[in-house]
Design a protein around this motif. Sequence first.
Motif, mmCIF file in Angstrom:
data_model
loop_
_atom_site.group_PDB
_atom_site.id
_atom_site.type_symbol
_atom_site.label_atom_id
_atom_site.label_comp_id
_atom_site.label_asym_id
_atom_site.label_seq_id
_atom_site.Cartn_x
_atom_site.Cartn_y
_atom_site.Cartn_z
ATOM 1 N N TYR A 9 0.841 -1.194 0.000
ATOM 2 C CA TYR A 9 0.000 0.000 0.000
ATOM 3 C C TYR A 9 0.877 1.245 0.000
ATOM 4 C CZ TYR A 9 -3.498 -3.389 1.518
ATOM 5 O OH TYR A 9 -4.320 -4.481 1.595
ATOM 6 N N TYR A 10 0.395 2.276 -0.680
ATOM 7 C CA TYR A 10 1.086 3.557 -0.612
ATOM 8 C C TYR A 10 0.655 4.249 0.668
ATOM 9 C CZ TYR A 10 2.920 8.140 -1.589
ATOM 10 O OH TYR A 10 3.623 9.313 -1.494
ATOM 11 N N ALA A 11 1.644 4.600 1.490
ATOM 12 C CA ALA A 11 1.348 5.183 2.792
ATOM 13 C C ALA A 11 2.376 6.251 3.114
ATOM 14 C CB ALA A 11 1.351 4.098 3.871
ATOM 15 N N VAL A 12 1.999 7.171 3.978
ATOM 16 C CA VAL A 12 2.882 8.238 4.454
ATOM 17 C C VAL A 12 2.852 8.229 5.970
ATOM 18 C CG1 VAL A 12 3.292 10.723 4.520
ATOM 19 C CG2 VAL A 12 2.518 9.639 2.392
ATOM 20 N N ASN A 13 4.034 8.217 6.580
ATOM 21 C CA ASN A 13 4.142 8.224 8.039
ATOM 22 C C ASN A 13 4.233 9.649 8.570
ATOM 23 O OD1 ASN A 13 4.162 5.467 8.003
ATOM 24 N ND2 ASN A 13 6.311 5.244 8.566
ATOM 25 N N ALA A 14 3.629 9.844 9.725
ATOM 26 C CA ALA A 14 3.794 11.105 10.442
ATOM 27 C C ALA A 14 5.075 11.060 11.266
ATOM 28 C CB ALA A 14 2.596 11.354 11.341
ATOM 29 N N ASN A 15 5.496 12.214 11.781
ATOM 30 C CA ASN A 15 6.667 12.230 12.662
ATOM 31 C C ASN A 15 6.255 11.853 14.080
ATOM 32 O OD1 ASN A 15 5.496 14.530 13.772
ATOM 33 N ND2 ASN A 15 6.786 15.933 12.587
ATOM 34 N N ALA A 16 7.214 11.880 14.998
ATOM 35 C CA ALA A 16 6.937 11.456 16.370
ATOM 36 C C ALA A 16 5.875 12.320 17.031
ATOM 37 C CB ALA A 16 8.226 11.479 17.184
ATOM 38 N N ALA A 17 5.731 13.569 16.562
ATOM 39 C CA ALA A 17 4.724 14.460 17.121
ATOM 40 C C ALA A 17 3.352 14.264 16.483
ATOM 41 C CB ALA A 17 5.170 15.913 16.959
ATOM 42 N N GLY A 18 3.260 13.402 15.491
ATOM 43 C CA GLY A 18 1.984 13.134 14.835
ATOM 44 C C GLY A 18 1.700 13.981 13.629
ATOM 45 N N ALA A 19 2.690 14.796 13.191
ATOM 46 C CA ALA A 19 2.493 15.681 12.040
ATOM 47 C C ALA A 19 3.015 15.013 10.765
ATOM 48 C CB ALA A 19 3.220 17.001 12.261
ATOM 49 N N PHE A 20 2.260 15.128 9.679
ATOM 50 C CA PHE A 20 2.676 14.566 8.401
ATOM 51 C C PHE A 20 3.580 15.531 7.652
ATOM 52 C CE2 PHE A 20 -1.173 12.162 9.335
ATOM 53 C CZ PHE A 20 -0.752 10.863 9.041
ATOM 54 N N PRO A 21 4.414 15.045 6.726
ATOM 55 C CA PRO A 21 5.337 15.922 5.992
ATOM 56 C C PRO A 21 4.602 17.002 5.226
ATOM 57 C CG PRO A 21 5.886 13.600 5.648
ATOM 58 C CD PRO A 21 4.569 13.626 6.355
ATOM 59 N N ALA A 22 5.282 18.142 5.059
ATOM 60 C CA ALA A 22 4.703 19.249 4.290
ATOM 61 C C ALA A 22 4.464 18.795 2.859
ATOM 62 C CB ALA A 22 5.639 20.448 4.321
ATOM 63 N N ALA A 23 3.346 19.218 2.293
ATOM 64 C CA ALA A 23 2.957 18.779 0.956
ATOM 65 C C ALA A 23 3.064 19.890 -0.073
ATOM 66 C CB ALA A 23 1.529 18.252 0.981
ATOM 67 N N GLY A 24 3.899 20.883 0.205
ATOM 68 C CA GLY A 24 4.065 21.967 -0.758
ATOM 69 C C GLY A 24 2.895 22.932 -0.712
ATOM 70 N N SER A 25 2.801 23.754 -1.737
ATOM 71 C CA SER A 25 1.755 24.772 -1.789
ATOM 72 C C SER A 25 0.925 24.594 -3.047
ATOM 73 C CB SER A 25 2.377 26.168 -1.757
ATOM 74 O OG SER A 25 3.265 26.341 -2.860
ATOM 75 N N GLY A 26 -0.195 25.333 -3.115
ATOM 76 C CA GLY A 26 -1.068 25.252 -4.265
ATOM 77 C C GLY A 26 -2.392 24.610 -3.904
ATOM 78 N N PRO A 27 -3.306 24.564 -4.862
ATOM 79 C CA PRO A 27 -4.629 24.002 -4.573
ATOM 80 C C PRO A 27 -4.538 22.500 -4.290
ATOM 81 C CG PRO A 27 -4.369 24.421 -6.925
ATOM 82 C CD PRO A 27 -3.180 25.031 -6.251
ATOM 83 N N ALA A 28 -5.418 22.013 -3.432
ATOM 84 C CA ALA A 28 -5.486 20.598 -3.082
ATOM 85 C C ALA A 28 -6.890 20.079 -3.359
ATOM 86 C CB ALA A 28 -5.119 20.387 -1.620
ATOM 87 N N THR A 29 -6.967 18.930 -3.985
ATOM 88 C CA THR A 29 -8.266 18.328 -4.293
ATOM 89 C C THR A 29 -8.870 17.727 -3.025
ATOM 90 O OG1 THR A 29 -7.494 17.775 -6.514
ATOM 91 C CG2 THR A 29 -9.445 16.604 -5.688
ATOM 92 N N PRO A 30 -10.078 18.135 -2.655
ATOM 93 C CA PRO A 30 -10.725 17.509 -1.493
ATOM 94 C C PRO A 30 -11.048 16.043 -1.798
ATOM 95 C CG PRO A 30 -11.767 19.598 -2.062
ATOM 96 C CD PRO A 30 -10.881 19.245 -3.216
ATOM 97 N N VAL A 31 -10.657 15.154 -0.905
ATOM 98 C CA VAL A 31 -10.879 13.719 -1.126
ATOM 99 C C VAL A 31 -11.388 13.067 0.153
ATOM 100 C CG1 VAL A 31 -9.089 13.525 -2.905
ATOM 101 C CG2 VAL A 31 -8.502 13.137 -0.493
ATOM 102 N N SER A 32 -11.979 11.928 -0.037
ATOM 103 C CA SER A 32 -12.338 11.048 1.071
ATOM 104 C C SER A 32 -11.664 9.701 0.845
ATOM 105 C CB SER A 32 -13.857 10.870 1.138
ATOM 106 O OG SER A 32 -14.336 10.290 -0.070
ATOM 107 N N GLY A 33 -11.642 8.855 1.858
ATOM 108 C CA GLY A 33 -11.127 7.502 1.691
ATOM 109 C C GLY A 33 -9.787 7.230 2.329
ATOM 110 N N VAL A 34 -9.108 8.255 2.834
ATOM 111 C CA VAL A 34 -7.828 8.014 3.485
ATOM 112 C C VAL A 34 -8.058 7.155 4.733
ATOM 113 C CG1 VAL A 34 -5.793 9.051 4.552
ATOM 114 C CG2 VAL A 34 -6.942 10.217 2.640
ATOM 115 N N VAL A 35 -7.253 6.100 4.873
ATOM 116 C CA VAL A 35 -7.338 5.224 6.043
ATOM 117 C C VAL A 35 -6.145 5.504 6.947
ATOM 118 C CG1 VAL A 35 -7.293 2.831 6.839
ATOM 119 C CG2 VAL A 35 -8.580 3.431 4.788
ATOM 120 N N TYR A 36 -6.419 5.781 8.214
ATOM 121 C CA TYR A 36 -5.351 6.036 9.174
ATOM 122 C C TYR A 36 -5.143 4.814 10.060
ATOM 123 C CZ TYR A 36 -5.634 10.972 7.868
ATOM 124 O OH TYR A 36 -5.620 12.153 7.163
#
Length: 775
Positions: free
Chosen positions: A233-260
């Motif tokens: 599975y494609y996944a992204v880990n958060a850091n020890a503080a629970g924050a996910f990596p910065a995703a740059g700038s610009g518009p973001a498509t609203p989505v549903s379906g992310v599983v944590y």
Amino acid sequence: MPISRSPLATSISLGLACCLPAHAEEADGPPAGTAGAAAMQSIVISAGSTPPAAGLPAYAIGKTQEELRQQQNIFNPEDALRNLPSLTIRKRYSGDRNALVGGRSFSTSQAPRALVLMDGYLLSNFLGRFDAPRWNMVAPEEMARIDVLHGPFSAVYPGNSIGTTIAITTSKPTAFSGSARVATQVQEYDNYGLKDRYHNYQASALIGDRLASGLWYKLMVNHQDSTSQPMQYYAVNANAAGAFPAAGSGPATPVSGVVYDTAPAGLRRAVFGANAGAIDHTRQDTVKTSLGYDFGASLSAEAFLAWWRNDSENSNASLLRDAAGNTVWSGRVSDGANVFNIPAGAFAPFLREERHLQGGFTLKTGRKTGWNGSAVLSRYKILDDTQRNAGVADPFAPAGGAGTAVQRGGTGFRSLELQARYTPVPGDWTGGGHALTFGLHASDYALRQASRSLPDWRSVAGAETQFVGGATQLLGAYAQDAWRFLPGWAATFGLRAEKWEASDGVQRFTPGPAENYAPRREHAWSPKLSLAWSAANGLDLRLSAGRGTRFATVAELFQGTQSGPAIVVSDPTLKPERSTALELRAEQRFADGSLRASAFQDDVRHTIWTQLDLTVFPNVASTQNVGRVRTRGLELAGTADRLGIRGLSLDANIGFSKSVILENAAYQPSLGKRWVRVPHVRSATTLLYAPLQSWSLAATWRYSGRQFNEINNTDINPDVYGGLSRQKQLDVRLLLRPAPGAELSVGVDNLNDYRAYQSHPFPGRTLFAEARYAF
């Protein structure tokens, strides 16, 4: 060594001891001509009485074809191993070409420590990190029996036997005969938000004859069509503080379906779908011809030629949906809580086409006593192996676009074994007490792997961007003497000398520099010693000690590449693994069963290990030496043919092991930690009810305990993707024989639908059905 037992493990081991009958009887010794015949009377731990395969030590653990058909649902040949003591088979799905073997002291990611043979021909494929034994060269229909022995205690086998040696014996016709088989599996799988039904099919046929002239032949064909559950599975880990990596700038498509969920290392994780060719639809075909000729009572020749084809389509499935319900595959997205940037190639599919060829020739004599000789020659060649990787996600890939390809055509190996054996008779020149074996071994491996940049990934036409290649050669000589020096006593002395060389190592980039690696040479001496004593009626004791040297494979030295979603970092300076092993075995034979206990230690220096990092994309696998790893353990196995009910029998085993990293100068935090992918407890218990020849019912409970994937043991959450979880699985099988030669069977693997992982998820509940007819 203190060993902590789980309640499940304790109950199984106590059940073994209590169920076995309390009286003993004398058992027949092994047949003349086997290694154990001159050593002492011994048995195969098996419900049947068939002797071990020719040339194997008599203490091998084995099962016959009849036992396997009654006890297990076997779809692929490697399934026959899954219930044997102290073995792990990393078969992720039916049709998996990466069904690797793990043993007492080594993990399923250390494939070169498992030596797999078919009728004396090498099936182990030491050409790539995930190149499992080529199980495809044998069909379930033709396996007469399978035998397993652990440790470097025989001088006959090369250093790859320091872990486990597996010998498959195929059937040979005695008259005109044949069989046909069809099998199917259906799996309902629901995990990480993806739910589907997956189907597998297999058909095989076998026909052969033995003519009055002494000629015999056999033809086997096998076809398989199977589809896996999602593998990664494609996944992204958060850091020890629970924050996910910065995703740059610009518009973001609203989505549903992310599983944590929580990743194996304990970090918060976001999962977006099955990626990197997670769902493998594979079509495989094998055609094999075997021929033999008996020149007389004591001389025979045989040969085989096998061709295997695989065509795979590897696809993906995204969990993400936009406001209109459309699937989202890449780009900057937001679920309202977090923003992520998904690479364009994260959900890219790939195709793979493989064509492999293997052949072998054997010439041997078969006198019951005196001198015998054999010559075994084999050749394995990858005619074509092309993987084409798209550069964009699944729905866009059929339209073309840039991509990459990896080709391995021309890679292969050769082996030659020359052996002379002397089986004594009472009063001969040896005093009637020495069985001698002398042999010479030669093998070489060649790696050729090219990476290409493709303007259109649908075609392999493109410029070469990288080439890696190299070769290894091994020459060995060995001698072994099994000496019966007193009634009931035997000693086996062995010595193996080996010379290894690596050459022609190259890594070339276009455009860019080329690096040519200097040739290397190593030598090794591997002594063996075993002392056996028939202590009482039906009781045998054996103390074994041995050293073995496992040299680095051509892939571990030179295969540093990027292939689609994975980067491999090799090391041309790797030291060979050197194992010093001890084992004390006690075997007690009863009128209605047997019991065996083994205490063992395996101390390995310079363990070769490839560490996989799944937390980055592409994944990175780096190969290195680990200074010293020691494994200690205890293994119990036994059978009971009658449990008070006619037709009810038991076949069970349990193994405890503790592998610890004692030295590792390159990474101090790993010291004192448990070695990777070696479970603390493994067990399999099979109850078989066969009151009549016409039907039988079997149930097997398999258990595998906690293990780690990181050498610093930081993967604290094992029961998720990427982790190494416990395995608790119940398999059932009903076999019906409605007419002579006809068999129908139905069964369920993982009836309890236990969700288990060895980095990749194992199958869930799977329905199995099979029909077979033999004449």
